[in-house]
Design a protein around this motif. Structure first.
Motif: not given
Length: 174
Positions: A35-45, A57-61
């Motif tokens: 849940v809510r994991v950072t996958v990209a980030r930019s600090t370029l103004a 997420g994944i679920d199975h029977v």
């Protein structure tokens, strides 16, 4: 009951409770998600600062447990501090992979799910999606959520999709 007996009951009941927690079977987890994991980030103004987070997420029977063959995800856009929600155009693609012959092989995927990010009373919001799937045979599976936001590049004078991929964690599917 004597004072000595009362004093012994507290620690003894704690020890008994711990033993029961260890000895009794624990309920099976019906799904796996990150849940809510950072996958990209930019600090370029110049191109605009942003932080892209995702949920996968994944679920199975599982017999006897409320469950289904389901993959899901969400994309969130935040300021570069990865805390403050940001309004941006975003998109999400869900893909299901199976472990086969030592590599993760593609099984199925959703179409791109587009929308706007933002926030509400509970925190950041963004495009979400889910897909029911039919397993590609028994084995280990995971969902990959490709989370992207649309970023203006002033040097190229055009919009680009920027982001990353998050894996849900693995589930054994029959």
């Amino acid at each position: 009951m004597s004072r000595r007996s009362t004093l012994l009951l507290g620690p003894l009941s704690t020890i008994l409770a711990l033993l029961l927690m260890i000895a009794l079977p624990q309920p099976a987890q019906a799904y796996t998600q990150r849940v809510r994991v950072t996958v990209a980030r930019s600090t370029l103004a110049v191109a605009g600062s942003y932080c892209v987070q995702a949920t996968a997420g994944i679920d199975h029977v599982t017999p006897g447990v409320w469950s289904s063959n389901l993959a899901w995800g969400t994309v969130y856009a935040l300021e570069a501090d990865c805390v403050t929600p940001k309004v941006m155009k975003a998109r999400l693609l869900l893909a299901l992979y199976k472990w086969r012959d030592g590599i993760w092989s593609y099984c199925t995927s959703s179409l791109w799910i587009e929308g706007m990010t933002g926030s509400d009373a509970w925190g950041p919001t963004g495009p979400s999606g889910h897909m029911d799937y039919t397993p590609c045979g028994p084995g280990w599976y995971h969902t990959e959520a490709q989370a992207q936001v649309s970023v203006w590049d002033p040097f190229a004078a055009r919009w680009y999709w920027r982001g990353g991929t998050l894996e849900s964690g693995d589930e054994w599917v029959e």
